[in-house]
Design an enzyme around this catalytic site. Structure first.
Site, PDB file in Angstrom:
ATOM      1  CB  SER A  12      49.201  11.347  18.393  1.00 26.28           C
ATOM      2  OG  SER A  12      48.535  11.307  17.145  1.00 26.28           O
ATOM      3  CE1 TYR A  39      51.561   6.020  17.506  1.00 26.93           C
ATOM      4  CE2 TYR A  39      49.536   7.160  16.881  1.00 26.93           C
ATOM      5  CZ  TYR A  39      50.897   7.181  17.134  1.00 26.93           C
ATOM      6  OH  TYR A  39      51.597   8.362  17.035  1.00 26.93           O
TER       7      TYR A  39
END
Length: 254
Positions: A147, A160
């Protein structure tokens, strides 16, 4: 000839969102695609039908990746399914896409939330690759979906973000470990992508404007934007690229 003709690809979390786009794209390039899902059999079946309707080959495979037992189940299921199609349990491409997110802030994150995120986003890819070492062919490809939050600070979803940082490190070391077998390992780092996960906020005027404004290209990412990158990394065209973190944020927060 299509670039992945004769290849077999495994896409975890392949029933929805970015994973769906990847599964469709790899099938378009000629690969036999195993579409993994955790709970949404209907979504995975829809992807398989779409691939088959377009002349490709695919099958769905279920496993809950919240535990290592689930990883073992996935590997056993893949062995069985692949043996019926090619008389071999070997495959060529592994895309570690499955993952879970959080809407909890740093202050709100509990130990159970933290452990759950790491179980699916880090532990599952780690042990899936470990269990696949004797199954993935020399010259194969491993692509990890990371990400852009590993480059761009979003402290409100810190737990996360930490999982994706771990995936980046995993990618680097795995590339070194498997290089002599000709297996390349790379990570793709998406930014904001128009999927059902983001729909609740992205499909508002404010959300859309925010996503467009932070991108140098002035638009929101689509699953196909990520899938095309994965298709390249899966092919022989990327043979001299390994251990790399490919920013696929559309130039967000440059």
């Amino acid at each position: 000839m299509r670039r992945l003709e004769g290849k077999t690809a495994i896409v975890t979390g392949g029933g929805r969102g970015i994973g769906r786009g990847i599964a469709l794209r790899l099938a378009e390039e000629g690969a036999l695609v195993a579409v993994h899902y955790g709970r949404r059999r209907d979504a995975a079946d829809e992807v398989v039908r779409t691939i088959e309707d377009n002349g490709g080959a695919a099958f769905a495979v279920e496993a809950d990746l919240e535990s290592v037992d689930g990883v073992h189940r996935l590997v056993r299921s893949l062995d069985e399914e692949l043996a019926t199609r090619s008389d071999s349990r070997h495959f060529d491409i592994l895309v570690n896409n499955a993952g879970i997110g959080t809407s909890s802030t740093f202050e709100e994150t509990t130990e159970d939330m933290f452990d759950g995120l790491f179980a699916v986003n880090v532990k599952a890819p780690f042990f899936l690759v470990q269990q696949s070492l004797s199954r993935i062919r020399d010259g194969g490809r491993i692509i990890n979906i990371s990400s852009g939050v590993t480059r761009i600070a979003y402290p409100h979803i810190m737990a996360y973000n930490l999982t994706k940082g771990a995936i980046n490190t995993f990618t680097l070391h795995l590339a070194q470990l498997l290089g002599l077998r000709g297996i390349t390992v790379n990570a793709v780092l998406p930014g904001i992508v128009d999927t059902d996960v983001n729909a609740s906020w992205l499909h508002t005027p404010e959300g859309r404007k925010h996503a467009e404004d932070i991108s140098a290209l002035g638009r929101i990412g689509e699953p196909s934007d990520i899938a095309d990158i994965v298709a390249f990394l899966s092919s022989s065209d990327s043979r001299w690229i390994t251990g790399q973190l490919l920013d696929a944020t559309g130039g967000s927060h440059l």
